[in-house]
Design a protein around this motif. Structure first.
Motif, PDB file in Angstrom:
ATOM      1  N   ARG A  33       0.831  -1.208   0.000  1.00 36.55           N
ATOM      2  CA  ARG A  33       0.000   0.000   0.000  1.00 36.55           C
ATOM      3  C   ARG A  33       0.864   1.255   0.000  1.00 36.55           C
ATOM      4  O   ARG A  33       0.553   2.243  -0.677  1.00 36.55           O
ATOM      5  CB  ARG A  33      -0.930  -0.014   1.211  1.00 36.55           C
ATOM      6  CG  ARG A  33      -1.971  -1.135   1.176  1.00 36.55           C
ATOM      7  CD  ARG A  33      -2.974  -0.997   2.317  1.00 36.55           C
ATOM      8  NE  ARG A  33      -3.976  -2.047   2.237  1.00 36.55           N
ATOM      9  CZ  ARG A  33      -3.927  -3.198   2.891  1.00 36.55           C
ATOM     10  NH1 ARG A  33      -2.891  -3.443   3.697  1.00 36.55           N
ATOM     11  NH2 ARG A  33      -4.873  -4.098   2.769  1.00 36.55           N
ATOM     12  N   TYR A  34       1.945   1.206   0.750  1.00 31.86           N
ATOM     13  CA  TYR A  34       2.847   2.364   0.794  1.00 31.86           C
ATOM     14  C   TYR A  34       3.559   2.550  -0.547  1.00 31.86           C
ATOM     15  O   TYR A  34       3.702   3.664  -1.044  1.00 31.86           O
ATOM     16  CB  TYR A  34       3.858   2.147   1.914  1.00 31.86           C
ATOM     17  CG  TYR A  34       4.887   3.265   2.050  1.00 31.86           C
ATOM     18  CD1 TYR A  34       4.613   4.398   2.785  1.00 31.86           C
ATOM     19  CD2 TYR A  34       6.143   3.153   1.447  1.00 31.86           C
ATOM     20  CE1 TYR A  34       5.561   5.417   2.923  1.00 31.86           C
ATOM     21  CE2 TYR A  34       7.089   4.153   1.570  1.00 31.86           C
ATOM     22  CZ  TYR A  34       6.793   5.276   2.308  1.00 31.86           C
ATOM     23  OH  TYR A  34       7.725   6.285   2.428  1.00 31.86           O
ATOM     24  N   ARG A  35       4.012   1.439  -1.141  1.00 30.67           N
ATOM     25  CA  ARG A  35       4.726   1.524  -2.413  1.00 30.67           C
ATOM     26  C   ARG A  35       3.827   2.037  -3.537  1.00 30.67           C
ATOM     27  O   ARG A  35       4.254   2.817  -4.387  1.00 30.67           O
ATOM     28  CB  ARG A  35       5.270   0.146  -2.783  1.00 30.67           C
ATOM     29  CG  ARG A  35       6.098   0.129  -4.051  1.00 30.67           C
ATOM     30  CD  ARG A  35       6.630  -1.254  -4.355  1.00 30.67           C
ATOM     31  NE  ARG A  35       5.555  -2.190  -4.673  1.00 30.67           N
ATOM     32  CZ  ARG A  35       5.324  -3.303  -3.999  1.00 30.67           C
ATOM     33  NH1 ARG A  35       6.060  -3.607  -2.945  1.00 30.67           N
ATOM     34  NH2 ARG A  35       4.347  -4.104  -4.349  1.00 30.67           N
ATOM     35  N   ASN A  36       2.561   1.613  -3.549  1.00 31.10           N
ATOM     36  CA  ASN A  36       1.633   2.055  -4.601  1.00 31.10           C
ATOM     37  C   ASN A  36       1.072   3.435  -4.317  1.00 31.10           C
ATOM     38  O   ASN A  36       0.810   4.202  -5.248  1.00 31.10           O
ATOM     39  CB  ASN A  36       0.491   1.051  -4.752  1.00 31.10           C
ATOM     40  CG  ASN A  36       0.968  -0.278  -5.286  1.00 31.10           C
ATOM     41  OD1 ASN A  36       2.103  -0.411  -5.747  1.00 31.10           O
ATOM     42  ND2 ASN A  36       0.120  -1.288  -5.219  1.00 31.10           N
ATOM     43  N   GLY A  37       0.830   3.755  -3.050  1.00 31.76           N
ATOM     44  CA  GLY A  37       0.355   5.085  -2.695  1.00 31.76           C
ATOM     45  C   GLY A  37      -1.139   5.205  -2.539  1.00 31.76           C
ATOM     46  O   GLY A  37      -1.616   5.973  -1.716  1.00 31.76           O
ATOM     47  N   ALA A  38      -1.915   4.478  -3.351  1.00 28.31           N
ATOM     48  CA  ALA A  38      -3.375   4.583  -3.318  1.00 28.31           C
ATOM     49  C   ALA A  38      -3.970   3.268  -3.785  1.00 28.31           C
ATOM     50  O   ALA A  38      -3.256   2.363  -4.238  1.00 28.31           O
ATOM     51  CB  ALA A  38      -3.851   5.743  -4.191  1.00 28.31           C
TER      52      ALA A  38
ATOM     53  N   TRP B 109       7.396   9.059   2.948  1.00 32.91           N
ATOM     54  CA  TRP B 109       6.356   9.689   2.123  1.00 32.91           C
ATOM     55  C   TRP B 109       5.794   8.625   1.178  1.00 32.91           C
ATOM     56  O   TRP B 109       6.557   7.777   0.699  1.00 32.91           O
ATOM     57  CB  TRP B 109       6.933  10.851   1.325  1.00 32.91           C
ATOM     58  CG  TRP B 109       5.875  11.811   0.855  1.00 32.91           C
ATOM     59  CD1 TRP B 109       5.351  11.910  -0.391  1.00 32.91           C
ATOM     60  CD2 TRP B 109       5.214  12.793   1.662  1.00 32.91           C
ATOM     61  NE1 TRP B 109       4.403  12.890  -0.426  1.00 32.91           N
ATOM     62  CE2 TRP B 109       4.288  13.458   0.832  1.00 32.91           C
ATOM     63  CE3 TRP B 109       5.298  13.170   2.999  1.00 32.91           C
ATOM     64  CZ2 TRP B 109       3.469  14.486   1.287  1.00 32.91           C
ATOM     65  CZ3 TRP B 109       4.477  14.186   3.457  1.00 32.91           C
ATOM     66  CH2 TRP B 109       3.588  14.837   2.612  1.00 32.91           C
ATOM     67  N   PRO B 110       4.484   8.622   0.943  1.00 33.29           N
ATOM     68  CA  PRO B 110       3.893   7.579   0.092  1.00 33.29           C
ATOM     69  C   PRO B 110       4.651   7.390  -1.213  1.00 33.29           C
ATOM     70  O   PRO B 110       4.975   8.361  -1.898  1.00 33.29           O
ATOM     71  CB  PRO B 110       2.473   8.101  -0.152  1.00 33.29           C
ATOM     72  CG  PRO B 110       2.168   8.907   1.072  1.00 33.29           C
ATOM     73  CD  PRO B 110       3.468   9.555   1.455  1.00 33.29           C
ATOM     74  N   THR B 111       4.978   6.149  -1.529  1.00 35.19           N
ATOM     75  CA  THR B 111       5.694   5.651  -2.724  1.00 35.19           C
ATOM     76  C   THR B 111       7.202   5.832  -2.625  1.00 35.19           C
ATOM     77  O   THR B 111       7.930   5.261  -3.442  1.00 35.19           O
ATOM     78  CB  THR B 111       5.209   6.306  -4.034  1.00 35.19           C
ATOM     79  OG1 THR B 111       5.656   7.660  -4.099  1.00 35.19           O
ATOM     80  CG2 THR B 111       3.697   6.225  -4.159  1.00 35.19           C
ATOM     81  N   TRP B 112       7.716   6.600  -1.666  1.00 29.37           N
ATOM     82  CA  TRP B 112       9.155   6.889  -1.625  1.00 29.37           C
ATOM     83  C   TRP B 112       9.859   5.949  -0.672  1.00 29.37           C
ATOM     84  O   TRP B 112       9.461   5.785   0.479  1.00 29.37           O
ATOM     85  CB  TRP B 112       9.393   8.338  -1.195  1.00 29.37           C
ATOM     86  CG  TRP B 112      10.845   8.716  -1.188  1.00 29.37           C
ATOM     87  CD1 TRP B 112      11.676   8.821  -2.269  1.00 29.37           C
ATOM     88  CD2 TRP B 112      11.641   9.038  -0.042  1.00 29.37           C
ATOM     89  NE1 TRP B 112      12.939   9.181  -1.865  1.00 29.37           N
ATOM     90  CE2 TRP B 112      12.947   9.318  -0.504  1.00 29.37           C
ATOM     91  CE3 TRP B 112      11.384   9.095   1.327  1.00 29.37           C
ATOM     92  CZ2 TRP B 112      13.972   9.666   0.349  1.00 29.37           C
ATOM     93  CZ3 TRP B 112      12.417   9.446   2.192  1.00 29.37           C
ATOM     94  CH2 TRP B 112      13.696   9.722   1.698  1.00 29.37           C
TER      95      TRP B 112
END
Length: 957
Positions: free
Chosen positions: A571-576, A723-726
């Motif tokens: 979920r963190y890697r994709n962001g949404a 930070w989401p995806t980072w």
């Protein structure tokens, strides 16, 4: 025969104990045999899935195997022999040994490409230069259909070879059907005449027979294969230059045990062709996938063993418990026999025969139980959670029986340990031992708890040192050789810590007795006296219960932690929930590799993009939040220093409503940072790596840009760690290799991030393609969303579906192994613990029948007697459950992070978080409480049937 009869009578007399012992043996053998069965089955499933995925990505059938050779030196006298030898090698040394059924197999021959002229200049333009070759494919007639003409004759007619051609060949050679052509060259014996009599096309251009075909035979005359072999291969009428073998194998028949054999076969085949013909090529579509499986198998096998160590220890304790109970009831008999002249070897022989008989029965049943366990593992979706999933194809193998045999032998030897100790006693020494009160168990006397905790301390230190090195260097966990002891340490700690608490437990009981000895009721007084004076006798069953509870809690925490962390990482890697990239129209020239690039490097003219309509995205059904998110690599400049940085542009309000972020990762809530930069269009957030490297603090200014743009000045408002995806983890620079053991350690590169307002970046730098992030409502249907996208004709370049990624991760073999092993391990532990619990207390009750009868005769009512036993159970079994719960919680906190070593550190963006859930603990306590309640009910029922006169008469006897 007399020995056998004696053995049968002894086993019949203790049939319930023998049945319990046999149950433990069967479970032990079954669990051991399930490991190789499950490992092979899950890797087999993963192998097939990976092969199918490779077909989707590479568009090559995974079972495809092809080889080719070029005859460089023309030797007519040796040609037929060499070609025949190559054909035989392909059939006998390759296809026969790959271990997969052959679906299609074709041999292709081609002659040297030579000039060809029309026999009759009036039927074709003689001035057109034509180069063509004669070719043949085995089995061609079954995979083509005629467009025009007829099939060629398999014999030469009037010196002319009849041939088939494709529609592309008619165009490429500028000819019409029925035009005769002539090959004339110094390498040909005379001349070769060819007459095309039929035009063909592939019957099924997607069929396996044609999946290798990269050309359309636009410069080939196809003659019958048998005729080609006779005239060209054997007689050498025309030079044969290319030899091609193509096979399609049923890759579903590839087993995990034979993943290395195909690789070896391919290498040997390549060496053979190179040595025979010089120039050759061998291709196996499954090779990239197969190369990764030896490491995966050993890694999974190590994890399964580590997960099952606590269960195996439990089973070992169970076997010792039942063996001790069995031998304990017969110690008087053994002592009498020893006093009357029976030798230790004779007595050991009787019990060895009994153990071997039980072991043989367990060997016959256990592997089938292991097969069932392996299939059940495939249905586990979490700790004590099962779902409907595709059936796991598990089969009994020789390796499973080998594991079962080892487990059976070890179990039989373990059963003989109490017998060996009991045969040392004579009737006198046995009575002396009964009269003594033991203050310490053997484990406590020899300090086993301290030894085990010392080993555990080493494991914790070693793990933390490895973890620190991996994180600091940005390496994969596979870059270090992991000590297998690390995964066995949790079980060692559970045993050692439980023993430590049980060492203190008798002191606590005595203290409790002293505190309230003036106020205790008779049942409570009796229970405290009984437990306090016989604490050593209760320790084995208490240790048994404590380990069951601790193992369950540790398993629940480990499963929950790894499952939750794996899904959080996705979920963190994709962001949404859903990330879409629409197609942006631009004026960039077409790329040769077919990929759309956002910028044109080293050109004065920037690529101009046309933003697609955004409103259709907002009208999709089931959308709770939507955001535009831009991200790309750029440059950061601060004074005289610069560095590569990831630049992200967002709309703060929409981003906060749409993106996923784990709580408590940073000093302040995620939303606070968004509110911070919403105040100023030029405000940005920077990563900790930027702040540390450039000594930047909030209030400082930076300059950012990317290729083809001028610099834009931004002001730092905050510093973030995540930070989401980072991914903030250090990574090795391209081309760097790490060998820490040899001392070759390169400094890793720390990623850098700048987050700013999208509108400011677009106005100050440039507008370039962004992603559309979508947060879905809980009841949203992806099928409806995709259908709506199709109806609105939104052209998409890419789609990232978080729900699908999470679902795929749950099918990962390591997660399946974890969930299945933890769940069934606890269920097995609880099952054998229930049997051991009942056996212990039933035998204890039968041994204290006289005492209970005297209590009843003294006026103790049945409810008071049941309350006395219930309090005794509470002080022993209840305390053991609490000890086990505390031990499991401590073990989880200390050792669940060990499982990080099973994953790639550089890909784990979020910190590994140990997770406990109340629902898991409730399930465990429910299972253990039900077990204790059932035991109490059985004991209460037996007490209700107690007759005072029987108890008194028993005492008189």
């Amino acid at each position: 025969m007399a020995l056998f009869i004696m053995l049968m009578r002894k086993m019949a007399k203790n049939r319930w104990l023998e049945l319990s012992l046999l149950t433990g043996l069967i479970i032990t053998v079954g669990l051991a045999s399930s490991m190789p069965i499950y490992t092979g089955s899950i890797l087999q499933r993963m192998l097939l899935k990976d092969l199918e995925a490779s077909q989707t990505v590479n568009r090559i059938y995974p079972g495809a195997y092809s080889s080719s050779a070029t005859i460089l030196n023309y030797r007519p006298e040796d040609q037929a022999k060499l070609v025949k030898e190559a054909d035989r090698y392909m059939e006998e040394q390759v296809l026969a040994k790959l271990g997969m059924p052959v679906q299609t197999y074709a041999i292709q021959r081609e002659t040297l490409s030579l000039p060809v002229t029309p026999a009759d200049p009036r039927k074709a333009d003689p001035n057109v230069k034509r180069l063509a070759s004669i070719a043949a494919l085995s089995g061609l007639e079954s995979y083509i259909e005629l467009v025009d003409g007829r099939l060629p004759s398999k014999e030469i007619k009037d010196g002319v070879y009849e041939a088939l051609v494709t529609e592309d060949a008619l165009i490429g050679l500028k000819m019409v059907l029925g035009t005769e052509f002539v090959f004339r060259d110094q390498s040909i014996k005379g001349e070769v005449r060819v007459l095309p009599v039929g035009v063909i096309r592939y019957k099924d251009d997607q069929g396996l027979y044609w999946n290798f075909q990269e050309n359309t035979f636009e410069q080939h005359f196809l003659i019958p294969y048998e005729l080609f072999e006779e005239k060209f291969t054997q007689e050498g009428v025309m030079r044969v230059q290319f030899l091609i073998w193509r096979a399609n194998l049923d890759y579903a028949g590839l087993t995990i045990k034979h993943t290395e054999a195909p690789l070896e076969i391919r290498v040997n085949h390549s060496k053979f062709l190179s040595g025979t013909f010089g120039t050759s090529y061998v291709s196996m579509a499954a090779e990239p996938v197969l190369k990764t499986y030896s490491g995966k198998e050993s890694k999974l096998r190590l994890m399964l063993w580590s997960l099952n160590v606590p269960v195996l220890i439990m089973l070992g304790f169970y076997l010792l418990l039942v063996a001790n109970l069995t031998v304990g009831r017969q110690k008087n008999e053994i002592a009498v026999l020893r006093s009357r002249g029976a030798g230790r070897i004779q007595l050991m022989g009787v019990y060895a025969a009994e153990a071997v008989l039980l072991g043989a029965v367990a060997m016959g049943i256990g592997p089938f139980l292991g097969l069932f366990i392996a299939k059940a593992l495939g249905a586990s979706n979490g700790f004590l959670e099962f779902v409907q999933r595709a059936k796991l194809e598990a089969v009994l193998t020789a390796e499973a029986y080998r594991y079962a045999g080892i487990a059976a032998v070890c179990s039989v030897l373990m059963l003989l340990v109490p017998v060996f100790l009991a045969t040392r006693s004579t009737i006198v020494s046995h009575k002396v031992q009964l009269a003594r009160v033991r203050t310490l168990s053997l484990a406590h006397k020899f300090g086993l708890d301290a030894i085990l905790l010392g080993i555990s301390a080493y494991g914790i230190f070693s793990f933390r040192r490895r973890t620190a090195d991996l994180q600091a260097l940005g390496l994969n966990s596979m870059d270090f050789k992991v000590d297998p002891l690390l995964f066995a340490v949790p079980a060692i700690f559970i045993l050692g810590f439980s023993l430590l608490l049980l060492r203190v437990y008798p002191l606590a009981i005595r203290l409790l007795y002293r505190i309230g000895r003036k106020w205790w009721s008779p049942p409570a007084y009796s229970a405290l006296i009984q437990v306090g004076r016989s604490a050593t006798g209760y320790q084995f069953i208490m240790l048994f219960l404590a380990m069951t509870m601790a193992t369950g809690l540790f398993g629940a925490s480990a499963a929950r932690t790894i499952n939750q962390n794996a899904e959080d990482q996705i979920r963190y890697r994709n962001g949404a929930d859903l990330v879409l990239m629409a197609k942006w129209e631009n004026d960039a020239p077409p790329q040769s590799d077919g990929e759309e690039k956002s910028v044109e490097v080293n050109t004065s003219k920037r690529v101009q993009y046309s933003e697609p309509p955004f409103i259709p995205f907002t009208e999709l059904p089931g959308i709770e939040g939507i955001a535009r998110v831009f991200s790309r690599k750029g440059d950061l400049v601060e004074k005289s220093s610069n560095a590569e940085v990831t630049i992200m542009g967002i709309e703060t309000d929409d981003f906060g409503r749409t993106s996923w972020m784990r709580d408590r990762l940073m000093d302040h809530h995620f939303y606070d940072y968004l509110n911070l930069i919403a105040q100023d269009p030029a405000a940005v957030l920077i990563s900790r790596s930027v702040a540390d490297e450039f000594k930047v603090r909030p209030g400082d200014s930076l300059s950012i840009r990317w290729d083809g743009t001028a610099y834009a000045t931004v002001q730092v408002y905050g510093v973030v760690d995540y930070w989401p995806t980072w991914n903030p983890n250090p990574r090795q620079a391209a081309g760097q290799t790490q060998t820490p053991q040899a001392g070759n350690v390169n400094k890793p590169v720390k990623p850098k991030l700048v987050v700013g307002n999208l509108s400011y970046l677009e106005s100050s730098l440039a507008m370039e393609p962004y992603n559309v992030w979508l947060k879905l409502k809980p009841e949203a249907s992806l099928q409806e969303i995709y259908k709506s996208i199709e109806e609105k004709k939104i052209p998409l370049v890419s789609v990232v579906n978080t729900a699908q990624d999470v679902s795929d991760s749950r099918k990962d073999p390591f997660r399946l192994a974890l969930n299945g092993a933890m769940t069934l391990g606890f269920m097995i532990s609880a099952g054998v613990c229930l049997i051991g619990f009942l056996l212990y207390w039933l035998l204890s009750f039968s041994g204290r029948t006289l005492q209970y009868g005297i209590y009843r005769a003294m006026g103790i009512t049945l409810p008071q007697l049941v309350g006395m036993i219930a309090l005794e159970l509470l002080l022993t079994s209840g305390a053991a459950v609490l000890i086990g719960g505390f031990t499991g919680a401590v073990t989880g906190k200390l050792f669940v992070p060990f499982f990080q070593l099973s994953f790639n550190f550089s890909d784990q963006a979020l910190p590994f978080q140990v997770i406990f859930r109340a629902i898991d603990e409730l399930r465990l306590y429910a299972v253990v409480s039900a077990m204790v309640a059932f035991g109490l009910a059985v004991l209460g029922f037996m007490l209700s049937r107690l007759r005072i006169h029987q108890a008194v008469k028993l005492g008189e006897d």
